[in-house]
Design a protein around this motif. Structure first.
Motif, PDB file in Angstrom:
ATOM      1  N   ARG A 177       5.780 -12.687   3.071  1.00 44.01           N
ATOM      2  CA  ARG A 177       5.795 -12.240   1.677  1.00 44.01           C
ATOM      3  C   ARG A 177       4.745 -12.981   0.850  1.00 44.01           C
ATOM      4  N   VAL A 180       1.402 -11.381   1.525  1.00 41.96           N
ATOM      5  CA  VAL A 180       1.300 -10.093   0.832  1.00 41.96           C
ATOM      6  C   VAL A 180       1.123 -10.306  -0.666  1.00 41.96           C
ATOM      7  N   GLU A 184      -2.337  -8.566  -1.869  1.00 38.98           N
ATOM      8  CA  GLU A 184      -2.158  -7.215  -2.407  1.00 38.98           C
ATOM      9  C   GLU A 184      -2.856  -7.017  -3.755  1.00 38.98           C
ATOM     10  N   PHE A 243       1.286  -1.538   2.317  1.00 39.96           N
ATOM     11  CA  PHE A 243       1.933  -2.676   1.670  1.00 39.96           C
ATOM     12  C   PHE A 243       3.364  -2.341   1.270  1.00 39.96           C
ATOM     13  N   LYS A 247       6.659  -4.289   2.825  1.00 40.04           N
ATOM     14  CA  LYS A 247       7.683  -4.965   2.017  1.00 40.04           C
ATOM     15  C   LYS A 247       9.062  -4.360   2.257  1.00 40.04           C
ATOM     16  N   LEU A 297      -0.559 -11.990   9.515  1.00 42.40           N
ATOM     17  CA  LEU A 297       0.678 -11.212   9.546  1.00 42.40           C
ATOM     18  C   LEU A 297       1.060 -10.846  10.978  1.00 42.40           C
TER      19      LEU A 297
END
Length: 312
Positions: A177, A180, A184, A243, A247, A297
């Motif tokens: 997380r 991201v 993002e 994305f 999530k 990731l």
């Protein structure tokens, strides 16, 4: 409670063999990873009657894992009663002794130089010593009791390891997380920069191409073609959906880890989905930072996958 598929437990019970003789029975229960529930038993003859009951106990408690029960026993030599009791090691079969003696005499008539049997030879002769074995019901009951206790210990160890694995997996999802969250917001900027470079290159390429032709096309048409190419490329490299799904899958992982009961197969499926999104992010990357984030990731997902294999 979420549990792992690996664990170990053992328990012991005593079995009365008669004539004051007692046997110590030890039952061990081991479990390792397996996609399905796979049961195995290594039990002495006296304990084999307990196998159906043990199989039922495991089937009610576990859904995955390769589980094996092992049992062994020996005469309890700690009590004074055993030492004082002549039946502790077994009873001599007088009929077999007399028959063996007669056979030895007949053999020595033919083989005059043959030595006589030693005491050890006599005691090892089949049927001479009748060892105390106890009742079948006693063996079965003791084996089931010890097996149930060993299974309880194994379950406790699996639950403890499962709790630790949940902590490990939660820490990995937290790291994902964070990646991201950092990358993002930067993606639109990277895409815009890449589109600007692409526009310049397309304009130069198309201008050079038009110079070699008759000036039949206007500057407006040229820019329209460039705009169309840039828009199409922007659609191809858009990662907003990736994305969003990433999530969503991470939230599904957290939900599964916070629940109860078997989750291994569910998490294994989620690992495949997470890996798919990370691969897409990597293939659509428009910057070195995006590529590095996708690789990180994928590495974290692989670490999770290895741990998930241990969960029931």
């Amino acid at each position: 409670m979420i549990s792992s598929m690996t664990g170990y437990g053992s328990a012991s019970r005593q079995v009365s063999l008669g004539a004051g003789v007692v046997a110590d029975l030890q039952v061990e229960c081991r479990a390792v990873n397996s996609r399905f529930l796979d049961l195995g038993f290594r039990l002495p003859d006296e304990c084999r009657g307990a196998e159906p009951a043990l199989r039922e106990l495991v089937s009610q408690s576990l859904s995955r894992g390769k589980v094996e029960f092992r049992a062994a026993w020996r005469i309890n030599s700690n009590g004074g009663a055993v030492k004082a009791n002549s039946q502790a090691l077994g009873a001599l079969n007088q009929d077999r002794l007399e028959a063996l003696k007669a056979l030895q005499a007949q053999a020595q008539e033919t083989f005059t130089n043959a030595r006589e049997l030693s005491v050890a030879d006599v005691l090892r002769w089949p049927g001479v010593v009748s060892e105390p074995r106890g009742e079948e019901e006693g063996w079965i009951a003791a084996t089931i009791e010890a097996g149930k206790a060993a299974l309880t210990v194994l379950m406790d160890s699996r639950n403890a390891e499962g709790k630790a694995l949940v902590g490990v997996l939660t820490s990995i999802t937290t790291k994902m997380r964070e990646i991201v969250k950092v990358i993002e917001p930067k993606v639109p900027q990277y895409v815009a920069q890449y589109q600007e470079k692409l526009t310049e290159r397309l304009a130069e390429a198309l201008a050079a191409q038009e110079q070699g032709k008759s000036s039949s096309g206007s500057g407006t048409e040229l820019m329209e073609r460039i705009r169309q190419e840039v828009v199409l490329y922007a659609v191809r490299i858009d990662v907003a959906e990736e994305f969003a799904r990433l999530k969503t899958h991470l939230q599904a992982v957290d939900t599964a880890l916070a629940g109860k009961g078997p989750v291994g197969k569910r998490l294994d499926f989620l690992m495949q989905e997470l890996n798919r999104e990370a691969n897409t992010l990597s293939s659509k990357s428009v910057s070195e930072e995006c590529t590095q984030a996708a690789l990180e990731l994928k590495l974290l997902i692989e670490q999770m996958r290895e741990q998930v294999q241990n969960l029931e």
